[in-house]
Design an enzyme around this catalytic site. Structure first.
Site, PDB file in Angstrom:
ATOM      1  N   TYR A  33      31.030  35.113  80.748  1.00 27.42           N
ATOM      2  CA  TYR A  33      30.310  33.856  80.602  1.00 27.42           C
ATOM      3  C   TYR A  33      30.607  32.948  81.779  1.00 27.42           C
ATOM      4  O   TYR A  33      31.531  33.198  82.568  1.00 27.42           O
ATOM      5  CB  TYR A  33      30.634  33.176  79.264  1.00 27.42           C
ATOM      6  CG  TYR A  33      32.017  32.554  79.172  1.00 27.42           C
ATOM      7  CD1 TYR A  33      33.152  33.337  79.079  1.00 27.42           C
ATOM      8  CD2 TYR A  33      32.180  31.172  79.181  1.00 27.42           C
ATOM      9  CE1 TYR A  33      34.421  32.763  78.986  1.00 27.42           C
ATOM     10  CE2 TYR A  33      33.441  30.582  79.084  1.00 27.42           C
ATOM     11  CZ  TYR A  33      34.549  31.391  78.998  1.00 27.42           C
ATOM     12  OH  TYR A  33      35.795  30.831  78.917  1.00 27.42           O
ATOM     13  N   LYS A 149      36.131  36.255  83.795  1.00 29.23           N
ATOM     14  CA  LYS A 149      35.793  35.254  82.772  1.00 29.23           C
ATOM     15  C   LYS A 149      35.070  35.953  81.624  1.00 29.23           C
ATOM     16  O   LYS A 149      33.839  35.898  81.498  1.00 29.23           O
ATOM     17  CB  LYS A 149      34.948  34.141  83.391  1.00 29.23           C
ATOM     18  CG  LYS A 149      34.921  32.868  82.549  1.00 29.23           C
ATOM     19  CD  LYS A 149      34.380  31.708  83.353  1.00 29.23           C
ATOM     20  CE  LYS A 149      34.088  30.491  82.502  1.00 29.23           C
ATOM     21  NZ  LYS A 149      35.253  29.802  81.967  1.00 29.23           N
ATOM     22  N   GLU A 182      48.262  28.669  83.227  1.00 23.43           N
ATOM     23  CA  GLU A 182      47.090  27.777  83.172  1.00 23.43           C
ATOM     24  C   GLU A 182      46.890  27.361  81.715  1.00 23.43           C
ATOM     25  O   GLU A 182      47.652  27.742  80.841  1.00 23.43           O
ATOM     26  CB  GLU A 182      45.848  28.485  83.703  1.00 23.43           C
ATOM     27  CG  GLU A 182      45.445  29.691  82.874  1.00 23.43           C
ATOM     28  CD  GLU A 182      44.202  30.413  83.377  1.00 23.43           C
ATOM     29  OE1 GLU A 182      43.299  29.756  83.909  1.00 23.43           O
ATOM     30  OE2 GLU A 182      44.143  31.641  83.196  1.00 23.43           O
ATOM     31  N   LEU A 207      42.514  32.407  85.736  1.00 25.76           N
ATOM     32  CA  LEU A 207      41.115  32.296  86.123  1.00 25.76           C
ATOM     33  C   LEU A 207      41.030  31.438  87.388  1.00 25.76           C
ATOM     34  O   LEU A 207      41.707  30.412  87.495  1.00 25.76           O
ATOM     35  CB  LEU A 207      40.300  31.633  85.002  1.00 25.76           C
ATOM     36  CG  LEU A 207      38.796  31.609  85.283  1.00 25.76           C
ATOM     37  CD1 LEU A 207      38.195  33.003  85.112  1.00 25.76           C
ATOM     38  CD2 LEU A 207      38.088  30.625  84.376  1.00 25.76           C
TER      39      LEU A 207
HETATM   40  C1  LIG Z   1      41.302  29.962  81.023  1.00 25.29           C
HETATM   41  C2  LIG Z   1      40.561  29.017  81.898  1.00 25.29           C
HETATM   42  N1  LIG Z   1      41.157  28.575  83.024  1.00 25.29           N
HETATM   43  C3  LIG Z   1      40.548  27.706  83.847  1.00 25.29           C
HETATM   44  C4  LIG Z   1      39.282  27.206  83.557  1.00 25.29           C
HETATM   45  C5  LIG Z   1      38.632  26.229  84.506  1.00 25.29           C
HETATM   46  O1  LIG Z   1      37.630  26.881  85.242  1.00 25.29           O
HETATM   47  P1  LIG Z   1      36.398  26.071  85.835  1.00 25.29           P
HETATM   48  O2  LIG Z   1      36.967  24.964  86.659  1.00 25.29           O
HETATM   49  O3  LIG Z   1      35.688  27.081  86.673  1.00 25.29           O
HETATM   50  O4  LIG Z   1      35.592  25.591  84.688  1.00 25.29           O
HETATM   51  C6  LIG Z   1      38.624  27.640  82.402  1.00 25.29           C
HETATM   52  C7  LIG Z   1      37.286  27.125  82.090  1.00 25.29           C
HETATM   53  O5  LIG Z   1      36.646  27.514  81.161  1.00 25.29           O
HETATM   54  C8  LIG Z   1      39.270  28.570  81.557  1.00 25.29           C
HETATM   55  O6  LIG Z   1      38.674  29.015  80.435  1.00 25.29           O
END
Ligand SMILES: Cc1ncc(COP(=O)(O)O)c(C=O)c1O
Length: 290
Positions: A33, A149, A182, A207
């Site tokens: 996603y 993701k 994270e 991520l």
């Molecule tokens: C586990 C995780 N880390 C980091 C992020 C932040 O990513 P982004 O800045 O691309 O939304 C998300 C966003 O959904 C996430 O699910």
């Protein structure tokens, strides 16, 4: 106004949007996603999310449902039909519908695609940011490919629920070395005692946040030192400031870690400023789609 979703080639009323029971995303979490934030009806950091989508699909050998160009038009159309000005667009792509079997369908089937969009209450989010949020730490229980993701989010779901039950907005995963990886749905940052911005490096199992990456150039342009270097729970608790980043939260100040207040317990100046700068950049009509 009735919400509209895009499901496998058709625009349908959101309340009646359905997928097949043998969609592999539903049965096996075999899908990926993306989430874009929307400002003034335009996708923020569009290109970064497209790049990550292509990478996630490639790593899982799921076919892209269409070209980026076509997908961009569809995302914009879902935004338009839902009259989203400030909000979020959600895209999910699965390996498709096939008789249940763990191995890939052979021959391959068409990928499944779902897009939805909603407005968010920007004023409420700003009010939350003005107060800051609490985080709690949780053991890292996820698989080794958090760079993809995927919709397989059960550890994130459980961690987020633990946070909710502790009165916190986010959970920070802590690995076997005692280092924060994270958040359950965001990247984790501190402003350390030397005033440097610190966030985990992408060689770690995290991520590669698009918002995280967008902050790199904002930080550099504003003379802030940034280090992709891990930090411990103790370092987080004694940091000058902390915050989280993500398409959903943008830049959100953190004011408590495991119940312990950071500084005087109110959002720090760096986090507040970075939030303003990020939103300003996203709203700029000529914002680069990086
Ligand atoms: C586990 C995780 N880390 C980091 C992020 C932040 O990513 P982004 O800045 O691309 O939304 C998300 C966003 O959904 C996430 O699910």
């Amino acid at each position: 106004m009735a919400r509209v979703a895009y499901v496998n080639g058709r625009f349908v009323p959101h309340a009646r949007a359905v997928i097949h029971i043998e969609d592999r995303g539903y049965q096996l979490a075999d899908g990926v996603y993306e989430v874009w934030s929307v400002f003034d009806g335009r996708l923020a950091d569009a290109a970064g999310h497209f790049r990550r989508l292509a990478r996630s699909l490639g790593e899982l050998r799921i076919a892209a449902p269409m070209s980026d160009r076509a997908l961009k038009i569809l995302l914009a159309e879902v935004v338009r039909r839902n009259r989203v000005t400030d909000g979020l667009v959600y895209l999910q792509v699965t390996r498709g519908v096939a008789s249940r079997d763990h191995a890939f369908p052979d021959p391959p089937v068409a990928p499944g695609i779902v897009i939805s969009a909603k407005n968010v209450d920007h004023a409420a989010a700003q009010a939350r940011a003005a107060k800051g949020v609490a985080v709690v730490t949780q053991p890292e229980t996820r698989w080794a490919r958090c760079d993809i993701k995927t919709v397989a989010l059960l550890p994130n779901v459980l961690a987020k629920q633990a946070a909710r039950e502790a009165g916190a907005a986010e959970a920070w995963f802590v690995d076997d070395l005692g280092l924060i990886t994270e958040g359950a749905s965001s990247n984790a940052w501190i402003v350390d005692r030397d005033g440097a911005l610190r966030t985990r490096d992408i060689q770690a199992n995290i991520l590669r946040g698009v918002t995280r990456h967008a902050l790199f150039s904002i930080a550099a342009a504003n003379g802030l030192t940034l280090e992709e270097r891990p930090f411990t729970v103790e370092e987080a608790k004694s940091a000058r400031e902390a915050f989280i980043t993500g398409a959903g939260t943008l830049v959100m100040p953190v004011v408590r870690v495991d119940g312990q207040a950071l500084g005087d317990g109110s959002p720090g100046p760096v986090a507040k400023r970075l939030r303003e700068l990020y939103i300003e950049a996203a709203r700029r009509p000529d914002a680069p789609e990086s």
